[in-house]
Structures are given as structure tokens and as C-alpha cells.
Design a protein around this motif. Structure first.
Motif, mmCIF file in Angstrom:
data_model
loop_
_atom_site.group_PDB
_atom_site.id
_atom_site.type_symbol
_atom_site.label_atom_id
_atom_site.label_comp_id
_atom_site.label_asym_id
_atom_site.label_seq_id
_atom_site.Cartn_x
_atom_site.Cartn_y
_atom_site.Cartn_z
ATOM 1 N N ARG A 76 23.010 28.219 29.896
ATOM 2 C CA ARG A 76 21.437 28.070 29.607
ATOM 3 C C ARG A 76 20.902 26.930 29.372
ATOM 4 O O ARG A 76 19.795 26.992 29.724
ATOM 5 C CB ARG A 76 21.301 29.358 28.377
ATOM 6 C CG ARG A 76 19.972 29.639 28.125
ATOM 7 C CD ARG A 76 19.338 30.541 29.225
ATOM 8 N NE ARG A 76 18.030 31.025 28.786
ATOM 9 C CZ ARG A 76 17.192 31.110 29.701
ATOM 10 N NH1 ARG A 76 17.418 31.446 31.067
ATOM 11 N NH2 ARG A 76 15.867 31.660 29.204
ATOM 12 N N SER A 77 21.638 26.084 28.955
ATOM 13 C CA SER A 77 21.096 24.625 28.964
ATOM 14 C C SER A 77 20.859 23.908 30.037
ATOM 15 O O SER A 77 20.024 22.973 30.150
ATOM 16 C CB SER A 77 21.848 23.798 27.972
ATOM 17 O OG SER A 77 23.033 23.370 28.741
ATOM 18 N N SER A 78 21.176 24.405 31.016
ATOM 19 C CA SER A 78 21.055 23.842 32.463
ATOM 20 C C SER A 78 19.419 23.958 32.877
ATOM 21 O O SER A 78 18.946 24.856 32.673
ATOM 22 C CB SER A 78 22.057 24.572 33.618
ATOM 23 O OG SER A 78 21.534 24.083 34.976
ATOM 24 N N ALA A 79 19.010 22.952 33.635
ATOM 25 C CA ALA A 79 17.902 22.961 34.112
ATOM 26 C C ALA A 79 17.663 24.068 35.295
ATOM 27 O O ALA A 79 16.516 24.278 35.705
ATOM 28 C CB ALA A 79 17.227 21.788 34.801
ATOM 29 N N ARG A 80 18.596 24.610 35.622
ATOM 30 C CA ARG A 80 18.612 25.573 36.639
ATOM 31 C C ARG A 80 17.628 26.775 36.294
ATOM 32 O O ARG A 80 16.723 27.246 37.208
ATOM 33 C CB ARG A 80 19.899 26.308 36.998
ATOM 34 C CG ARG A 80 19.955 27.613 38.057
ATOM 35 C CD ARG A 80 20.891 27.305 38.972
ATOM 36 N NE ARG A 80 20.882 28.323 39.818
ATOM 37 C CZ ARG A 80 19.866 28.019 41.057
ATOM 38 N NH1 ARG A 80 19.099 27.095 41.100
ATOM 39 N NH2 ARG A 80 19.617 29.058 41.714
ATOM 40 N N GLU A 81 17.310 27.012 34.614
ATOM 41 C CA GLU A 81 16.498 28.032 34.449
ATOM 42 C C GLU A 81 14.921 27.750 34.870
ATOM 43 O O GLU A 81 14.035 28.646 34.887
ATOM 44 C CB GLU A 81 16.381 28.460 32.898
ATOM 45 C CG GLU A 81 16.201 27.088 32.188
ATOM 46 C CD GLU A 81 14.774 26.988 31.567
ATOM 47 O OE1 GLU A 81 13.998 27.693 32.028
ATOM 48 O OE2 GLU A 81 14.614 25.919 30.903
ATOM 49 N N THR A 82 14.683 26.346 35.152
ATOM 50 C CA THR A 82 13.335 25.872 35.529
ATOM 51 C C THR A 82 12.835 26.520 36.736
ATOM 52 O O THR A 82 11.593 26.835 37.198
ATOM 53 C CB THR A 82 13.179 24.501 35.516
ATOM 54 O OG1 THR A 82 14.170 23.987 36.360
ATOM 55 C CG2 THR A 82 13.445 23.795 34.150
ATOM 56 N N ALA A 83 13.621 26.984 37.726
ATOM 57 C CA ALA A 83 13.470 27.791 39.034
ATOM 58 C C ALA A 83 12.503 28.818 38.302
ATOM 59 O O ALA A 83 11.622 29.241 39.443
ATOM 60 C CB ALA A 83 14.568 28.169 39.469
ATOM 61 N N CYS A 84 12.976 29.657 37.564
ATOM 62 C CA CYS A 84 12.035 30.864 37.220
ATOM 63 C C CYS A 84 10.700 30.401 36.694
ATOM 64 O O CYS A 84 9.701 31.191 37.058
ATOM 65 C CB CYS A 84 12.795 31.708 35.817
ATOM 66 S SG CYS A 84 14.510 32.126 36.422
ATOM 67 N N ARG A 85 10.654 29.292 35.892
ATOM 68 C CA ARG A 85 9.256 28.965 35.539
ATOM 69 C C ARG A 85 8.503 28.718 36.685
ATOM 70 O O ARG A 85 7.145 28.640 36.802
ATOM 71 C CB ARG A 85 9.460 27.671 34.786
ATOM 72 C CG ARG A 85 10.388 27.742 33.507
ATOM 73 C CD ARG A 85 10.279 26.438 32.802
ATOM 74 N NE ARG A 85 11.325 26.291 31.965
ATOM 75 C CZ ARG A 85 11.083 25.576 30.666
ATOM 76 N NH1 ARG A 85 9.942 24.967 30.376
ATOM 77 N NH2 ARG A 85 12.289 25.387 29.883
ATOM 78 N N VAL A 86 9.099 28.113 37.944
ATOM 79 C CA VAL A 86 8.270 27.815 38.976
ATOM 80 C C VAL A 86 7.700 28.883 39.886
ATOM 81 O O VAL A 86 6.565 29.217 40.176
ATOM 82 C CB VAL A 86 9.080 27.084 40.042
ATOM 83 C CG1 VAL A 86 8.509 26.665 41.364
ATOM 84 C CG2 VAL A 86 9.473 25.319 39.477
#
Lengths: 353, 353, 353, 353
Positions: free
Chosen positions: C125-135
């Protein structure tokens, strides 16, 4: 969190114990530009305050509100409105006997277990005294929505119930008697009952019905913040409340769909109103009406067994000044909570414009 | 805001319409380290799903949950648990006739007025389909509190009511019949009634009672987030709910203080339990019990007048597959909502340790 | 709580780990009636996705968004928008070596200590991958405010900084190079630097500047939810961010009042704009501009000492596919977070109308 | 909403304008059982109050706090703590000249545009006076965490900056001079600068550095409520703040990964601390340190052009009593906000136990 705030956009946060220095609150989110009618606010306070009649507690508090901020040249500024109400008539000595005693059906035991420390005087934070702050905020919320009419009244005391549907009642009569029942004949019977109960040193429960008219369509936030769910939470948070129902309520559970459905008129209003003015959690423009059940106040002026902190059952004589029936003083609290809920949802509704 | 989240520390946010691609949700705040029993979760889903028996809607959905995150090697990670449930059996054609029609006592009218646009198929977001997501989250919440027993059952259908107090019921019998009433004889009468109602093309209301045992003392956040107030809001947010009462409920409003007060035993438990396990808004260790009233589902398979978007009254024949009585399928939803509330308050309680 | 939601009225909740089944989110509070441009949304995703150029990580993910609800006949319904993005290119084997190892300056150690359990693959969960959802959510938020222009760009990489004030830049050039710097000459130097750093197996930090134009006056909620405070929180929540400044920023701390004050023009605009478009926490109509500092990504492809779960220092060779500089891919994330903040405050502002 | 509350579990809500009757607040969520040291609270107030030295505003306020609830027999009860601070030394006449005038770089213009009405006296709600309430709450929060050391100090005034790393400073010297810089020699130069600036009738900016030691591991709620993101929001909400950076901050943006990474010792601590005590948004046990940039106060005692309500540029002479540099008085405010954030996260952390 920690349970002392109500509302999201029109938000009330309160503080204060029954025998502390003062009670008070902060209203955050009241729109700017409202000319506050301070007399009207004090009038709501007077409807709630103790010592107002012979059928309520004889503790005398003027419940005068002092406003500390958020109002300038008579108008709200949109900044938070802080207010205090000083406690003047605490008789803390009346409570010294319960310092280490948990009274039955009071919050003494649970507060002690939860917090590990308890201001026992007058019930501390668990006392209904804090509801005075809700009335201040509700009175201001009402001034935000002058077209909406919120009218609560006593619909039952013990087994004495108003039989008429609310449409046949004259709400202007509600304030004409100390029990706040708009039907004079039923009011008389209720008052007698309460006096008799008081003489016994006992207490009695009752119900409050509230009718809200001229509500705009579209208030409510499904699926979890449905308008009636928030109203229910608001009412259930009032001291001594055991139940909430709106529209057809528990009676509706016995009905068939063809009996219960409200058919439309061509202008969107409905011929019947079992819905209670709310469909799918959203107001539909019809009257919102609901009923709130109040248990009998736990403090009886008779001998009762209580539990002390060491685990002994001790006999206790009720003391202090108490309400034989909390319902007459609950009317302005019910109206205040309804106004707070509506204020919040009216502001939320504006996002959709 | 916007009403699609429930809870503060254990928080569920849901999405999804009845005939959309999928429904689903995110659970944020589930503690790490819980070995999830996925079979138990699916079992709760099966208790709720449509098509499960002859007395509910005949729409067949497997309601299979797919978990997308928050679980690693079988244990919760403390990170959000995302899940979806795909809709497989939408018969959207059944709804084309209501594209521009507002059905009586449905949310069609209010959703249109509030949002200006409406997914009319199957009732869109207003459909009870979204409650499937609540059951997923509630099933996980239950696994957070294995010692607490949450048991709901059908206590009435129309005028047929369970007369026995809950202490005399054998909850293990609840799942033994399709109406989920733990008294076999009453269950029989309820089932017959529902079948008759279905034949008429009509619907009927009912009530659900829920009993929660082994609740630790100290849950609840006065003065606004009292435990029973949050439970009330949770239940009132379920589709078709018209009323909530806990402990003595509306009956308590008729009682005297000396009758209603629960006297203590020396270990802190009480001899009676009119309180319903909650005092001053905080759990006291006794059983929590409450009742929820469900109106009859609005969709009847008979001709009824409806309103169209141009303001004309039109005759409409109910179509689609519907529940004659929503109560049997509501049992797992009521339990799920209770579990969600308790999960939240259990986490809040930890601050006090 | 639990940190996975952003916003109050326009609220995004996300889920998903780097190597889990999928990532996704729910947008609650998006107003109804917006015709969504799905191509524009996917375009924002493409600006963020891995594998887009030679100066970012070589993990290839299409980052295709699937919308599951909240949109009907191309328009938002006002009900929650659920979406998922499936992970397709996880190389979990690349992470088996860190199963019980805490990499320096990664979140491995703190996640393990906090939760007691950790999905180590790809950083979980700490990966920046979750930022895709923010976009995704930011792209939708942008469509709510078509007149507002949000433009971010790379203002420095290591010691190479854009010297020109933003007013002299041509933002249409930002997408013309892979480092997203609108000054072609500076862009060249930045790209060379990053390639050299990558060859070293090292990483480098940088800064992003964002300019927002045509912001209406009145956004912001003093005293705690000031517009710039919320923007700061939004940016600081992005992975690798170490600092935020707006308007004159840290330079302003060196200035005198007579130098720093923005004098008015007679129409309410100001001659200078050290304020950065926000006064007293409320937008004043002038350009909002701010800068965000990104540290060098912690994963270097060199040998480094790490700590294992038994307390031993172990040598570790960095593996996996990584960004030598995270800044180029951060541009759409910074814009997305700015859009989310503005969406929330635009909706809040409506209460005042 | 409406911006006047900070925190989720340990929550402060404030009210009050610069020249109103009083300012004050409610702290909701303070755990029960803390023996409050009222002298320590008043001491923090004295560090913030106006009139404390020759290099700050000469408005004299005793800033005496009156507690109205939430404390019983010297211990917190777990119920809300309400407090007020009366304004005694308002010179409202000093502000009559700005009744219809918007001063440059003040919040006059934006408050008027946002709310439509403005208490202009002393800046109303936009004045830094409300920060006194934050210091009360922060002082109480500090008493919740006696082992954690929060120490802020002035690190620069204009171009005069402390060059030493914080580890070489003796924090016990911070209170030994009126500018609150722990390096006596630098303090001297800062004081001279401020006096010269004051003589000019001008103002100057500066920075505050804060170091927090003994923070337990595990505080922070990714992905949106990361510890440093919340600290950033907290600091940015203080009047006059233009920037926030933590750990390596903006310098880190210039570094390479191999330089920036903090290698582990075998006990989990790190050899360097560019992280600033926070990894992945969660505290890792190392010192947390951050820097806050303050612009020069906008009120200068010189002639400046302002804008009046009719759209005319008018010359205005600054009046009233003002700070030439706000930084010395900001030290206790920065510490208070840090304590509020930590209090909240410490309570949240308890859910994981």
C-alpha cells in the motif's frame, strides 16, 4: 469524534456539566448575514428551562445565554458563534450521597466504567442540562429557515394519548398549557396524571410528536445519511429517548403495500402521506412527521436499591430536584434537533444547485 | 459527506446501482492481523441474496464477492479492503416503462428532483441491492468481535407477531425456515401469510428484533454519538425502515419510574433490562436488544396510478421481480449494520485504555 | 478515519496495493449532470503511468480505468462513482528477497511496526501505485471546473532549476518532452541528468511548480481549513514529498512588509502576487501558485545495507523496476490533488450563496 | 466543516474575534484522568501573548484562561473541556478607518467577498488572536504525552539565519531571550534587526524550526493522513505561514538517493535522519524536525495604498498596535499545533493495540 458535535456543515459542539461553572457551545457554519432575533432565542430557552411550572423540576435556572462571538452589528458573520450559559442554582450537596454510588437506570455506572472518573454532581455531563445548548443552536438554525414550520407537542403521557390525527390539531394551543398538548381536554388529564405521579415520588414516560411543514424537496443524502436516519439519530441522542418512528412508523409494519402506498396528485404532492414526507431518504415536499418515545426519568423520590463502588447493594433515598415527567420540557429540544438536522441538509442541498 | 460512508474508525464506503456493472465498497480501518473466513462472509451474502426462497424476489444473483485488496496471505493488512459484486441478472427491459414515470412510494420522484438525472433501471442507487455491500462489511466486522453474538430474527409479519420474550427463544432455529423466525409455529403462519400476499400481487410489512450479547461495558460516545443513537441511524438507513426502538421502546413511554428502573446485582449486572443494555448512551454489559419496523415494499404487482414527468397521472402495472415481504432478507442486513456500529465503537473505546 | 479518504463534500476513498489484484476508488459527492469525457480521464492516466518513457520506471501497466457505477447515459448521476484499475504487470518475484527485510528510507519498517503484517510485494500500500486512483478522481474533478486552469510542471531536477518566473513560460510546451518542463533548453539538461543518474543505478530529487488560474474568489474555510493548508496537506500526502510552499514561500520569510505586500488595483486584483492568490486562507481571484519538493526515490539499483526482521544488518541489491526521478510522473498527480481540493471548496462555497 | 475544528479524536473547536467579547474553544476527546497543571497552561499562554516584550505588538492582554467544564477535582473527566479568554484591551477606534477599506495583503478583501459581512475591528476572525485558543489546547495535549519533547525555536529572521544543525543547539536557552533563538549570538543580531525594522515602521518575516523527540513508532495514517501531511496542514493554518518542509525538505530535492537514504542501525534507529523521523507517512522513532516559513506581517506603520468598498484606491496610514515580526510569538503556537497533531495520532494508534 468523542461524540460532542452534531452536524457537518451547520455544526454544533457543546460542553458542560450539570453542576460545573457553565455550559455552552460553538456553532460553526451558520451562514453570514442573518439578523438574529435574540428574544426569540431566549424564548426557546424559557420553554426548556427547569423551574418553569409545577409539573417539572423545581431547580430554578434563568438559562440566560451570553453570546461571545460570531455576531456583529446584529448579524451573523459566518464565523463561529460561541455562547455560554452559566449554572447558578446547583445544589451540589444534594448529590454528595451518590459520590460512590451508582443509581439504578442512571448513567453513573457506565460513565464510571468508561472514563474511570465521574463528576457525580447532578449527573455531570450525563444530565439533561446540556440540552439547553442544543436549544440555543436550534433556535438559531430555525432563523435560517423562516418558511419551515417545526412544531412539536406532547402526544402521550403514560397511558393517556392524543387520539386525533395531527391534521385536526390547533398547534397554536400547544403553549397554552404546561404539558404542551394542543388538545386542552387531553392536556388536563395529562397534567392531573403528572401531579399524581409527583405526589407518589414517582416518574412517568410519554411521547412527543413533531410535524415539519414547508420542507423543500431534495433534502437527504442516501444511502447512509438519509434524512429520516439523521432525524432518528438526533432524537435518540436526547436523554431518556427509547424509540423513534416516522410516517406510518410501527403501524406501517402491519400494513399492505396497496394500503400504504401514497398515490400522487398531478403536481407531485401525494393524496396520503404514510411516507411522512420522506421517500428514499429524501424529502418530497409533504409534511414530515415523527414520534419520539421517552422513558420515565430514572430519579424517583422513593427509596431504591443502588450499587456502591465496592460492590455492595445499598438503599438510597432519591434527592435533588427532578422532573416527574420529562416530556413537556422535551418539546423545544425535539424542535431544536429537527432544526439542526434541517439546517445541515439545507446547506448540503445547495451543492446541487 | 454525500451519504455513502458509514462509520468513523471502521468505515465502509459503498457504490453501485441495481442494474449497473457492479456494486462494491471499501472498508477502511479494519485492524490488521485478522484471518478472514471467506466462507463465513459468503454465507452472510447467501442469507441476504435475492432468489433464495419462494417468499422473496425471484431475481437470481449469486452475489459472489471479489476481494481486491487489503488481505495478504489470508490476513487483513490494516490497509483498505476493496471489494466488488458483479450484477449478473439485471432485466433492465422490465424497467423501460418507468423511464419517465414516478412510481408511488418509491424514490423515483425524489431522486429525480434532487439530482436532476436518474438511473431508473431497477431503482438505481435507491434499490436495496446496495445492502449487499453492507453485509460484506458487516461480516468482516463480525470477525473482529468473535465473542459478541449478534442475532436478529423476524418478530412480526403484518399482524402476526411473536409473543414470547426473546429470552425464551432458541436462536439456533432462526435459519431453519425461510422467514427466519425462531419459533417454528409462528414461522409457519408467517410463511402462509406471505404466500397469500404474493398471490394477491401485494406486499406486507413486518419487524425485525435483534439481540446482541457479550457486549463489553463502555461503548458509546455521549452526548450526540450515543450507542443507541448510532444503532438507530444505522437501522433507519436500511431501505423500508420506518421505526426503531431499543430496550423498553415505545412501551417504556407508558411506564412509571419504579417499574422501569433496572435494579443492580452486586456484580454490576441488573435484575431487569428495560434499558436494553445501554445507559446514558453507553453499553453496560447487559444484552442490547432493539426492534426495527419495515413498511411493505412499495412495488406491488397490481395496477396503480403513477405520475409521469409531464405531470400526468398514468396507470401503471407493476413489473419486475419483487419481494412480497422484505423482512426475511433484512435479517442479515440488520446484523451487519449492528456489527458495523460495534466495530466502530470498539475501536473508539481503545482510546480510553 | 484510517487515512484513505480525501475531501469532505467531493470525497475520494481509495484501496489497493502495488501487487494486489487491483487498485481503485469511490468518488462520493460528484455533482449530477456532468457529461464525462472518458478519453480525457484516460489521458491523465497515461501522463502518470509507468513505462511511459525512458526516464521513468519500466514497469508497463496500461492503467485502464473501469467505471462500475455513478454514470448513466454518459452523465454523472450524483451517486457514488466506483472504479477499478487492474494490476497486470506485477513481478512479485522481484520482491521475494525483501520479505523479511526493511529497505532504508522505505516504508517497510514503519508499516511492519504499525500494522504487524506487511504486503511486501512492490511496497504494498505504501507504493506510489495508489496515486493512479487520485489521478482518476482528479480528472473527474477537473471536469467539474472547466474554466479553472490547473497546470503543473517540473521546476527543478537535482541542481538544475528553471530560473524564469512562471509568467514567462509557455505551458503548452510542458507535454512536449518527457520530463514535463515547459522550457525546452532546461528540459534537455534535466533529461540528460536523469539518464546519467539512471546509469549510476541512483536516483535524484526535484520540484514541481503548479499554477492555478481563474479561481473564483472566496474558496477556503478559515481558520483550520484554509485553502493553502488543505493544498499543502494534499501535496504532502503524495509519496516522496518533503516540502510545500505557496506564493512567496520560504523566500517571503526573508522579505520586509513593504516589499511583500500586494497593492490593489481598483478592480480588486493586485499589482504583485506574493500572496499566491490566497489571503487569510481564502482565494482572492489572483493566480494560485505553489511548489512541491520531492526527495530522491529510495530504491536505488546499487548495493545498500538493509535491516532484517531479526535485527541483522544485511547487504541488499536493489531490484525491481524503478524511477530514477519521480518528478515527471508526479505532474499529473499534483494537478489531480489540486483539482480535488478545489472541487471540495467549490462545493463548500455554494453554501454561502 | 466550516473550518473551525482541528483533529478527529482529540478535537479542538474554537471561536472568537479579535475585538469581540471573548475568544475560546472546546476540546473534545481529551482522555479522562489527566491531572491538569494549570500553571503550565498559563505559562504557554504567556509565551504567546501580546505585549510580552519590546519586539512584539504592544497590545496588553493578560490572556487568562477560564475553564468551564471537563475538569473535576483537578482531573480531566473525558467530557469536553470548554474554555474562554476574555478580550480586555481592544482599541476598536484604531480600526474605524478601515471599516470600508481593504488593506493590502490582509484578509479584509477576501472575508468581505466570502461572507458579505465583516467584523473589521482588529481583523475580526482573521486576526491571529484566535491562536491563543490553539495554545490552550496544545498545552493540554502536551500533558497527555509527558515523554515527548516538542521544542520550537526561531531559526531565521529576514536574512539572519541560524547556521548550526539543531543537534548542536541547547534548547534550554530558547526562552532566555525575547526572540526565542537558542543561539545567544544569533539572537542578538535578530533582536537588533527587529528593532530597526520597527523603527522604520516596517515588518519582517522569518522561520521557525521545531524538533520533536521520543515519538513512538507507528503514528500516521497513510495514504492521505500521513503524519507529515497533517503536521503541514496544521502549520500552514497558522496566520502568515507560507511554507512547510520536514526532514531534508527542499534541500532533499537536490540530493541523490545514495546520499539521502538513511541506513539502519541494528536496533531500527537510523544513522542519518534525512527522513525527519517519518517514513511512508508513519513515525519511525527518530527525531521529527520541520521548518515553517512566516511572511512579514502585512500591517506596516507607513503610508500604503488600500482599496475601499467603492473601488477607489485610497491612501491609508497603518494604525493599531502590531508585531514587527510575528516569529517570536509563533513558537508556542507551532508547538501547540504539533502537540494537537500528535495527540490525535496517539489516540488513533491505540486502535492497533
Amino acid at each position: 469524534m468523542a461524540g460532542n458535535s452534531f452536524g457537518k456543515l451547520f455544526k454544533l459542539t457543546t460542553f458542560g456539566e450539570s453542576h460545573g461553572v457553565a455550559i455552552g457551545g460553538i456553532i460553526d457554519g451558520c451562514p453570514a448575514g442573518i439578523h438574529l432575533d435574540f428574544e426569540a432565542i431566549q424564548n426557546e430557552m424559557d420553554r426548556r428551562k427547569p423551574g418553569q411550572s409545577e409539573i417539572v423540576t423545581q431547580r430554578k435556572e434563568p438559562d440566560t445565554v451570553e453570546f461571545l462571538s460570531g455576531v456583529f452589528e446584529g448579524k451573523t458573520t459566518g464565523t463561529p458563534i460561541g455562547f455560554t450559559i452559566h449554572n447558578t442554582n446547583q445544589k451540589s450537596k444534594d448529590y454528595s450521597h451518590i459520590k460512590d454510588v451508582y443509581r439504578p437506570s442512571h448513567a453513573d455506572y457506565t460513565y464510571e466504567k468508561k472514563y474511570g472518573v465521574r463528576d457525580y454532581r447532578g449527573g455531570g455531563r450525563s444530565s439533561a442540562r446540556e440540552t439547553a445548548c442544543r436549544v440555543v443552536a436550534g433556535a438559531i438554525a430555525k432563523q435560517m429557515m423562516p418558511d419551515i414550520k417545526i412544531q412539536a407537542f406532547t402526544s402521550s403521557v403514560g397511558n393517556i394519548a392524543l387520539e386525533k390525527p395531527y391534521q385536526e390539531l390547533d398547534f397554536s394551543k400547544t403553549e397554552s398549557n404546561v404539558v404542551r398538548c394542543p388538545d386542552p381536554e387531553t392536556a388536563e388529564r395529562m397534567i392531573s396524571r403528572i401531579k399524581a405521579i409527583r405526589k407518589e415520588g414517582n416518574t412517568i414516560g410519554g411521547t412527543v410528536t413533531c410535524v415539519i411543514q414547508n420542507v423543500p424537496i431534495g433534502l437527504g443524502e442516501p444511502v447512509f445519511d438519509k434524512l429520516h436516519a439523521e432525524l432518528g439519530k438526533a432524537m435518540l441522542s436526547i436523554n431518556a429517548v427509547k424509540g423513534f418512528e416516522y410516517g406510518s412508523g410501527f403501524e406501517g409494519a402491519k400494513m399492505k403495500g396497496t394500503e400504504h402506498n401514497d398515490l400522487f396528485n398531478d403536481d407531485g404532492s401525494t393524496k396520503t402521506n404514510h411516507s411522512g414526507g420522506i421517500q428514499g431518504g429524501i424529502s418530497n415536499g409533504m409534511d414530515i412527521y415523527f414520534k419520539v418515545a421517552f422513558k420515565p426519568v430514572a430519579t424517583v423520590i422513593q427509596k431504591q436499591d443502588a450499587l456502591d463502588a465496592s460492590g455492595n447493594i445499598v438503599e438510597m433515598q432519591g434527592k435533588g430536584r427532578h422532573d416527574p415527567c420529562v416530556v413537556p420540557r422535551a418539546i423545544p429540544i425535539v424542535e431544536a434537533m429537527a432544526a439542526l438536522v434541517l439546517a445541515d441538509y439545507l446547506l448540503l442541498r445547495k451543492q446541487e444547485s
